[in-house]
Design an enzyme around this catalytic site. Structure first.
Site, PDB file in Angstrom:
ATOM      1  N   GLU A  79      10.481  17.156  14.007  1.00  0.00           N
ATOM      2  CA  GLU A  79      10.881  16.902  12.622  1.00  0.00           C
ATOM      3  C   GLU A  79      10.244  17.958  11.715  1.00  0.00           C
ATOM      4  O   GLU A  79       9.023  18.135  11.714  1.00  0.00           O
ATOM      5  CB  GLU A  79      10.424  15.502  12.191  1.00  0.00           C
ATOM      6  CG  GLU A  79      10.972  15.107  10.839  1.00  0.00           C
ATOM      7  CD  GLU A  79      10.544  13.694  10.413  1.00  0.00           C
ATOM      8  OE1 GLU A  79       9.331  13.413  10.437  1.00  0.00           O
ATOM      9  OE2 GLU A  79      11.426  12.896  10.066  1.00  0.00           O
TER      10      GLU A  79
ATOM     11  N   LYS B 131       0.862  -1.189   0.000  1.00  0.00           N
ATOM     12  CA  LYS B 131       0.000   0.000   0.000  1.00  0.00           C
ATOM     13  C   LYS B 131       0.898   1.238   0.000  1.00  0.00           C
ATOM     14  O   LYS B 131       1.490   1.585   1.014  1.00  0.00           O
ATOM     15  CB  LYS B 131      -0.913   0.026   1.242  1.00  0.00           C
ATOM     16  CG  LYS B 131      -2.027   1.054   1.086  1.00  0.00           C
ATOM     17  CD  LYS B 131      -2.417   1.770   2.341  1.00  0.00           C
ATOM     18  CE  LYS B 131      -1.482   2.828   2.787  1.00  0.00           C
ATOM     19  NZ  LYS B 131      -1.293   3.980   1.879  1.00  0.00           N
TER      20      LYS B 131
ATOM     21  N   CYS C 177      14.142  11.234   6.009  1.00  0.00           N
ATOM     22  CA  CYS C 177      14.186  10.886   7.435  1.00  0.00           C
ATOM     23  C   CYS C 177      15.581  11.073   8.012  1.00  0.00           C
ATOM     24  O   CYS C 177      15.731  11.378   9.190  1.00  0.00           O
ATOM     25  CB  CYS C 177      13.716   9.450   7.633  1.00  0.00           C
ATOM     26  SG  CYS C 177      14.630   8.278   6.615  1.00  0.00           S
TER      27      CYS C 177
ATOM     28  N   GLU D  72       9.969   1.892  10.561  1.00  0.00           N
ATOM     29  CA  GLU D  72      11.031   2.827  10.153  1.00  0.00           C
ATOM     30  C   GLU D  72      10.394   4.211  10.180  1.00  0.00           C
ATOM     31  O   GLU D  72       9.581   4.538   9.313  1.00  0.00           O
ATOM     32  CB  GLU D  72      11.532   2.500   8.738  1.00  0.00           C
ATOM     33  CG  GLU D  72      12.025   1.073   8.552  1.00  0.00           C
ATOM     34  CD  GLU D  72      13.399   0.807   9.165  1.00  0.00           C
ATOM     35  OE1 GLU D  72      13.949   1.720   9.809  1.00  0.00           O
ATOM     36  OE2 GLU D  72      13.903  -0.304   8.999  1.00  0.00           O
TER      37      GLU D  72
HETATM   38  P1  NAD Z   1       2.750   9.128   7.070  1.00  0.00           P
HETATM   39  O1  NAD Z   1       2.972   8.494   8.379  1.00  0.00           O
HETATM   40  O2  NAD Z   1       1.752  10.201   6.934  1.00  0.00           O
HETATM   41  O3  NAD Z   1       2.335   8.029   5.983  1.00  0.00           O
HETATM   42  C1  NAD Z   1       3.125   6.882   5.744  1.00  0.00           C
HETATM   43  C2  NAD Z   1       2.251   5.794   5.125  1.00  0.00           C
HETATM   44  O4  NAD Z   1       1.283   5.416   6.091  1.00  0.00           O
HETATM   45  C3  NAD Z   1       1.472   6.258   3.894  1.00  0.00           C
HETATM   46  O5  NAD Z   1       1.384   5.190   2.972  1.00  0.00           O
HETATM   47  C4  NAD Z   1       0.091   6.545   4.454  1.00  0.00           C
HETATM   48  O6  NAD Z   1      -0.939   6.395   3.517  1.00  0.00           O
HETATM   49  C5  NAD Z   1       0.003   5.453   5.504  1.00  0.00           C
HETATM   50  N1  NAD Z   1      -0.987   5.696   6.557  1.00  0.00           N
HETATM   51  C6  NAD Z   1      -1.322   6.858   7.131  1.00  0.00           C
HETATM   52  N2  NAD Z   1      -2.277   6.639   8.077  1.00  0.00           N
HETATM   53  C7  NAD Z   1      -2.517   5.304   8.082  1.00  0.00           C
HETATM   54  C8  NAD Z   1      -3.394   4.455   8.823  1.00  0.00           C
HETATM   55  N3  NAD Z   1      -4.208   4.922   9.760  1.00  0.00           N
HETATM   56  N4  NAD Z   1      -3.385   3.136   8.547  1.00  0.00           N
HETATM   57  C9  NAD Z   1      -2.560   2.632   7.601  1.00  0.00           C
HETATM   58  N5  NAD Z   1      -1.711   3.389   6.865  1.00  0.00           N
HETATM   59  C10 NAD Z   1      -1.687   4.706   7.116  1.00  0.00           C
HETATM   60  O7  NAD Z   1       4.204   9.606   6.575  1.00  0.00           O
HETATM   61  P2  NAD Z   1       4.562  10.389   5.244  1.00  0.00           P
HETATM   62  O8  NAD Z   1       4.166  11.813   5.395  1.00  0.00           O
HETATM   63  O9  NAD Z   1       4.091   9.631   4.068  1.00  0.00           O
HETATM   64  O10 NAD Z   1       6.160  10.262   5.234  1.00  0.00           O
HETATM   65  C11 NAD Z   1       7.012  11.142   5.917  1.00  0.00           C
HETATM   66  C12 NAD Z   1       7.460  10.521   7.232  1.00  0.00           C
HETATM   67  O11 NAD Z   1       8.088   9.271   6.988  1.00  0.00           O
HETATM   68  C13 NAD Z   1       8.504  11.365   7.946  1.00  0.00           C
HETATM   69  O12 NAD Z   1       8.219  11.372   9.323  1.00  0.00           O
HETATM   70  C14 NAD Z   1       9.802  10.623   7.674  1.00  0.00           C
HETATM   71  O13 NAD Z   1      10.821  10.834   8.632  1.00  0.00           O
HETATM   72  C15 NAD Z   1       9.330   9.207   7.672  1.00  0.00           C
HETATM   73  N6  NAD Z   1      10.264   8.364   6.929  1.00  0.00           N
HETATM   74  C16 NAD Z   1      10.996   7.444   7.615  1.00  0.00           C
HETATM   75  C17 NAD Z   1      11.921   6.668   6.934  1.00  0.00           C
HETATM   76  C18 NAD Z   1      12.759   5.649   7.651  1.00  0.00           C
HETATM   77  O14 NAD Z   1      13.253   4.741   6.989  1.00  0.00           O
HETATM   78  N7  NAD Z   1      12.948   5.752   8.960  1.00  0.00           N
HETATM   79  C19 NAD Z   1      12.083   6.822   5.554  1.00  0.00           C
HETATM   80  C20 NAD Z   1      11.303   7.775   4.905  1.00  0.00           C
HETATM   81  C21 NAD Z   1      10.396   8.540   5.589  1.00  0.00           C
END
Ligand code: NAD
Length: 483
Positions: free
Chosen positions: A379, A172, A285, A251
């Site tokens: 962040e 997803k 990240c 992650e």
């Molecule tokens: P997000 O948490 O908003 O979304 C991440 C994913 O989760 C998306 O696919 C979203 O559709 C899904 N999602 C959101 N709510 C959900 C729910 N209730 N149930 C199931 N899925 C759900 O994050 P984002 O804005 O897409 O990405 C940015 C964040 O990701 C930043 O905090 C960044 O630091 C982090 N990030 C971490 C890493 C790592 O490897 N540690 C890598 C890249 C990004």
């Protein structure tokens, strides 16, 4: 026509018929329309993955590796075409898009090499005539949820290793990058004729994400979840996974420190800092969101970094000369503005930037920072380099560790021994001496500590996430039983 869901080897509309639009952040024009999958669609995808799991698991590991290697070749052959999607859908600059598409092939090849490395152990027994074996088995169906910032790479690291070990997958992607993080992978694996049901992709809109995610987490056929995204979402999903006693690899977010010591080479340090804070507009990240600099070099370092920031070309991400493209969406831009404007209102000085045209936020260097400012604690995920001056190494370490996050860190020094001593003391999943915190290779275990996550992706560490450990024993001759 709208991009469809990929379930059981077939392209299909969402069962509700609904679609959602996605915008090119650089132009604000519609970029794509994708199927808005529902919980029912997710259920169908899970059932397809469940049905495919036994034959995929029985597929010889060299055959599984071949699919991954062929997919790597397809990615490579079509790299410019896929890179264009990352540019238009996610606002990646050309260089980042080429880097990411290249990395997708590298991950596939690394994962292929692991398909043939699933080893076990033979352990002694106190029971006469018994041999104990510790084996690794695929878990079954793996659910992968990925974010928008490196959509292809972060989807791929979950998908490729899970497939290599003999699991089937439902992916997803983020609603911001349904193609780059989802549909594109399905197209490549379809081209290499991966058997139906082995990889399924369900895109959905923000409106349905909770219900779709809940179905993935609660369905008993899904045995493991690989989640990459924000700490807030990860925490929510971990709670739900806990209710179902389901393991989830998390992650999550970061607020990574880059420590610059007075003995660092100044030009190298400035280049490392600019790359660490501004690459992909700081939406990474592992971006350096806290620059911690020894006081004796504070002034020349911050002035040179500001000069470098001003020289970076902002604009059309498709132009190979561009270094700073657009922020992904208005919500993210608002957060960057709130952090930066709040810091300036509280006494910070912007040596450059702190302005934007539309979604293009200029690289910003902030001094006169204090550790309570949001821009130094939360962040930001934008092209902002807040610089804090410290008196010595001990203070640098204390400040670096004073964070709820612990993903990656960088230490710039010409004294590598000192760098290693500092690395020993940092609370961080990854530390890079004399380099940027932005570092990742497909064979290394990627993961954070504290609120940056649990579990690892990459190389041998993926074996832990995507296989189950099992004991099998053989009783070679009859043994005496107590009664
Ligand atoms: P997000 O948490 O908003 O979304 C991440 C994913 O989760 C998306 O696919 C979203 O559709 C899904 N999602 C959101 N709510 C959900 C729910 N209730 N149930 C199931 N899925 C759900 O994050 P984002 O804005 O897409 O990405 C940015 C964040 O990701 C930043 O905090 C960044 O630091 C982090 N990030 C971490 C890493 C790592 O490897 N540690 C890598 C890249 C990004």
């Amino acid at each position: 026509m709208a991009e469809q869901l990929y379930i059981n080897g077939e392209w299909t509309n969402a069962s509700s018929g609904k679609t959602f639009e996605n915008f090119n952040p650089a132009t604000q024009q519609a970029f794509s329309e994708s199927a808005a999958g529902s919980a029912d669609d997710m259920k169908q995808a899970i059932e397809a993955a469940h049905a495919a799991r036994m034959s995929w698991r029985a597929t010889p590991h060299t055959e599984r590796a071949k699919y991954l290697l062929k997919a790597a070749d397809v990615f490579e052959a079509k790299q410019p075409q896929w890179a264009q999607i990352l540019i238009e859908e996610g606002g990646s600059i050309f260089r980042k898009a080429m880097f990411e598409t290249g990395k997708a092939s590298a991950i596939l090849r690394e994962a292929a090499s692991h398909a043939v490395q699933v080893g076990g152990e033979v352990l002694p027994s106190n029971v006469p005539g018994k041999t104990n074996m510790v084996l690794r088995q695929p878990v079954g169906v793996v659910g992968v949820i990925s974010p928008w910032n490196f959509p292809l790479l972060l989807s791929m690291r979950g998908v490729a290793f899970a497939l290599a070990y003999g699991n089937t997958v439902i992916l997803k992607p983020s609603e911001e990058t349904p193609m780059g993080g989802g549909t594109l992978l399905a197209k490549v694996f379809e081209e290499v004729k991966l058997p139906p049901g082995v990889l399924n992709v369900v895109t959905c809109s923000r409106d349905d994400v909770e219900a779709v995610g809940d179905m993935m987490i609660s369905h008993p056929a899904v045995k493991r979840i690989s989640f990459t995204g924000s700490t807030a979402t990860g925490r929510k999903l971990a709670e739900k996974a806990g209710t179902h006693l389901k393991r989830i690899a998390l992650e999550l977010g970061g607020k990574d420190p880059l420590i610059v010591l007075k003995d660092a080479d100044m030009d190298y340090a400035v280049n490392a800092a600019a790359f660490s804070s501004f690459f992909h507009q700081g939406q990474i990240c592992m971006a350096a969101e806290r620059l911690i600099v020894e006081s004796s070099i504070m002034e020349p370092f911050s002035e040179k970094l500001a000069a470098k920031a001003k020289s970076l070309q902002v604009g059309d991400p498709g132009n190979p000369e561009t270094i700073i493209g657009p922020i992904i969406n208005q919500k993210q831009l608002d957060k960057i503005k709130t952090h930066t404007d709040g810091a300036i209102a509280a006494g910070a000085t912007a040596l450059c930037g702190a302005t934007h045209e539309g979604l293009f936020y200029h690289p910003t260097v902030l001094t006169n920072i204090n550790t309570n400012m949001d821009v130094f604690c939360e962040e930001t995920f934008g092209p902002i380099a807040p610089i804090l001056s410290v008196n010595d190494v001990d203070e640098a370490i204390e400040i670096a560790n004073n964070s709820q996050y612990g993903l990656s860190a960088g230490i710039l020094t010409s004294d590598l021994g000192k760098g290693l001593d500092i690395a020993d003391q940092l609370e961080s999943g990854m530390v890079h001496v004399n380099d940027s915190p932005l570092n990742d290779e497909p064979h290394l275990p990627f993961g954070g500590v504290k609120e940056s996550g649990m579990g690892h992706h990459g190389g041998k560490a993926s074996l832990e996430e995507f296989t189950e450990m099992r004991v099998v024993s053989i009783q070679r001759k009859q043994r005496p039983f107590p009664f």
